[in-house]
Design an enzyme around this catalytic site. Structure first.
Site, short mmCIF file in Angstrom:
data_model
loop_
_atom_site.label_atom_id
_atom_site.label_comp_id
_atom_site.label_asym_id
_atom_site.label_seq_id
_atom_site.Cartn_x
_atom_site.Cartn_y
_atom_site.Cartn_z
N VAL A 317 0.85 -1.20 0.00
CA VAL A 317 0.00 0.00 0.00
C VAL A 317 0.88 1.25 0.00
O VAL A 317 0.66 2.18 -0.77
CB VAL A 317 -0.96 0.03 1.21
CG1 VAL A 317 -1.78 1.31 1.23
CG2 VAL A 317 -1.89 -1.17 1.21
N GLN A 320 2.33 1.79 -3.39
CA GLN A 320 1.32 2.29 -4.33
C GLN A 320 1.02 3.78 -4.05
O GLN A 320 0.83 4.56 -4.97
CB GLN A 320 0.03 1.47 -4.19
CG GLN A 320 -1.16 1.98 -4.98
CD GLN A 320 -1.00 1.76 -6.48
OE1 GLN A 320 -0.38 0.80 -6.92
NE2 GLN A 320 -1.53 2.67 -7.26
N GLU A 321 1.02 4.13 -2.77
CA GLU A 321 0.69 5.52 -2.41
C GLU A 321 1.83 6.48 -2.74
O GLU A 321 1.60 7.53 -3.30
CB GLU A 321 0.36 5.62 -0.92
CG GLU A 321 -0.95 4.96 -0.52
CD GLU A 321 -2.18 5.72 -1.03
OE1 GLU A 321 -2.04 6.85 -1.50
OE2 GLU A 321 -3.29 5.14 -0.95
N SER A 322 3.06 6.13 -2.34
CA SER A 322 4.12 7.14 -2.41
C SER A 322 5.44 6.62 -2.95
O SER A 322 6.43 7.35 -2.92
CB SER A 322 4.38 7.69 -1.01
OG SER A 322 4.97 6.65 -0.20
N TYR A 447 -6.02 0.44 -8.46
CA TYR A 447 -5.34 0.64 -7.18
C TYR A 447 -5.23 -0.67 -6.41
O TYR A 447 -4.16 -1.09 -6.01
CB TYR A 447 -6.13 1.69 -6.40
CG TYR A 447 -5.63 2.00 -5.01
CD1 TYR A 447 -4.63 2.94 -4.81
CD2 TYR A 447 -6.19 1.38 -3.90
CE1 TYR A 447 -4.18 3.24 -3.53
CE2 TYR A 447 -5.75 1.67 -2.62
CZ TYR A 447 -4.74 2.60 -2.45
OH TYR A 447 -4.29 2.89 -1.19
#
Ligand code: GLU
Length: 490
Positions: A317, A320-322, A447
């Site tokens: 996660v 994927q986010e940053s 996502y």
């Protein structure tokens, strides 16, 4: 001394008693009447609310996980703040509907990425331009690319019904009598891209900034040519004569925002970046796994333990986010390792979103909250995938998708069925019947699927730890050796 005031007093003295009483109450009677009869600005101030109609679409107005969002929403919010009133947004599901409501004066303003055209100008008062855009002809890469309007032959062309593009085509038909096109009754140009992607049309006309935002979801679609130069975007008002003061207020706001650079910043926040979901390659992932992950892995593992999440999921996660960058910032205001919005961070009691540990804890807690709020019937692992989808688009939209899955004969407790219907939340014939309206459902699916993919790569990395003497060293099978991943720290 015969002053003006004295004269009034003298006159007042000779008025009969009833007239004196009336003179006292008259101003009170006139105050509400003034609001009733005053102009639009007076009426807005009187009721304490500004009503704006917008298209429910990703470039204008939609609900995301932290509430209402979109460029036009943000701009309308500034106006409401300047006027000191509440903002009420009415979503329109087609341009026709939008202009009908405006014509009937049921709203104060239409703010919806609307182009200034001669036809509209003749019917509706409008503000000054707040930005410009270029109408573009979009086609599917690999198919015949027309170079101009007289080169489209029998390719099927689609535009939004009631749009500026439909008007331009009608005007161009005078010189190109064979020109044919289809008009789609939608408010969101993504409906046109869907038609192209599914092969139901071969060409569509879309405004440049809208296409830029959507393009990452449709990597096969490209610009064939520009139909015209820059066109002005304006807000339209109802066709009454009493809009002048409101228009001046809006123009003043636009000018002040332009002068301060605020308008450019807001535009950039919404259209300046392109979502990278479909562009993240496994090559980048492998690279970052070698170069960046080792630094944060102990922390990720610690937080995962605290929140009872498997560390590969939390790592996937946060990638994927940053891309495991604790100082990542997006122009839309999300920040940090887990890209939390400010309201979410505040809700979670985080004071520094750029602190990796705080951000990971916040994200883990938020994810667990999502999981807790799902109904009991949703079992693992689907529960995790759905919680992730809710993390991305908000629980309300996920609930809409689950309901939609059920209506379509699917199982709302299975991610595979919910995943099928999530993209439908981008289509107005579906989202106009849901509780929370438009959502970037397709992006939410990407996502979740990306995270699942990264998580399995990380699990795969972890195999040697669980198998004391693996028959093959799995690391050697990777395209790039992962030497810098410190396995002993796992
Ligand atoms: N700008 C267009 C209009 O004013 C709407 C968006 C589009 O059709 O791409 O009608």
């Amino acid at each position: 001394m015969r002053t003006g005031i004295g004269l009034v007093r003298m006159k007042a003295m000779i008025l009969p008693i009833w007239a004196k009483k009336l003179a006292l109450v008259l101003p009170l009677l006139l105050i509400p009447a003034a609001f009733e009869r005053g102009d639009r600005l007076d009426r807005i101030l009187g009721r304490g609310e500004l009503t704006v109609i917008s298209r429910n679409s990703p470039t204008t107005y939609y609900l995301d996980k932290s509430g209402p969002a979109g460029f036009e929403y943000a701009l309308a919010e500034r106006l409401a703040k300047q006027l000191g009133v509440k903002l009420a947004i009415a979503p329109a599901f087609s341009l026709q509907e939008l202009f009908n409501l405006l014509h009937r004066s049921e709203v104060d303003i239409a703010a919806a990425g609307l182009t200034l055209t001669g036809d509209r100008e003749a019917l509706f008062p409008h503000t000054r331009s707040y930005h410009s855009q270029i109408p573009q002809m979009v086609y599917v890469a690999g198919t015949r690319r027309p170079r101009s309007l007289d080169d489209i032959g029998d390719l099927k062309l689609a535009v939004l019904e009631g749009s500026s593009h439909a008007d331009s085509l009608r005007a161009m038909r005078r010189s190109l009598p064979d020109l044919q096109w289809q008009e789609v009754e939608e408010a969101d140009s993504m409906a046109l891209l869907e038609l192209l992607d599914s092969g139901q049309a071969q060409l569509a006309i879309i405004d440049s900034h809208e296409f830029k935002v959507q393009q990452s979801l449709y990597p096969r679609l490209k610009v064939a040519f520009d139909l015209a130069g820059e066109q002005e975007m304006v807000w339209y008002l109802p066709p009454d004569s009493d809009n002048q003061r409101l228009i001046s207020q809006i123009n003043h706001l636009f000018e002040a925002m332009r002068a301060s650079g605020d308008l450019d910043q807001l535009w950039d926040a919404h259209f300046g970046h392109v979502s990278g979901f479909s562009r993240i390659s496994s090559h980048t992932f492998n690279q970052k796994m070698r170069n960046r992950l080792p630094r944060y892995q102990p922390m990720i593992r610690q937080v995962a333990r605290e929140y009872n999440i498997d560390w590969q999921l939390l790592a996937a996660v946060s990638y994927q986010e940053s891309h495991w960058n604790p100082t990542a910032t997006s122009p839309t205001g999300v920040r940090g390792m887990m890209m939390l919005t400010l309201p979410t961070a505040e809700e979670l009691g985080i004071d520094n979103r750029l602190d990796a540990l705080q951000s990971l804890r916040g994200g883990a807690r938020y994810l667990n909250n999502m999981k807790l709020r799902l109904p009991e019937e949703v079992a693992e692992p689907d529960r995790t995938w759905m919680a992730l989808a809710a993390y991305n688009i908000g629980l309300g939209h996920l609930r809409d998708a689950r309901r939609l899955a059920q209506q379509q004969g699917g199982d709302p407790n299975l991610w595979s069925d919910v995943m099928e219907v999530l993209p439908l939340l981008q289509r107005s014939n579906y989202y106009r019947q849901t509780r929370h309206g438009y959502a970037r459902g397709k992006e939410a699916v990407t996502y979740v699927q990306n995270i699942r993919h990264y998580r399995s790569i990380l699990e795969w990395q972890d195999i040697p730890r669980h198998q004391p003497s693996p028959p093959i060293d799995i690391i050697e099978l990777l395209p790039h050796p992962v030497r810098s991943v410190n396995m002993s720290a796992l």
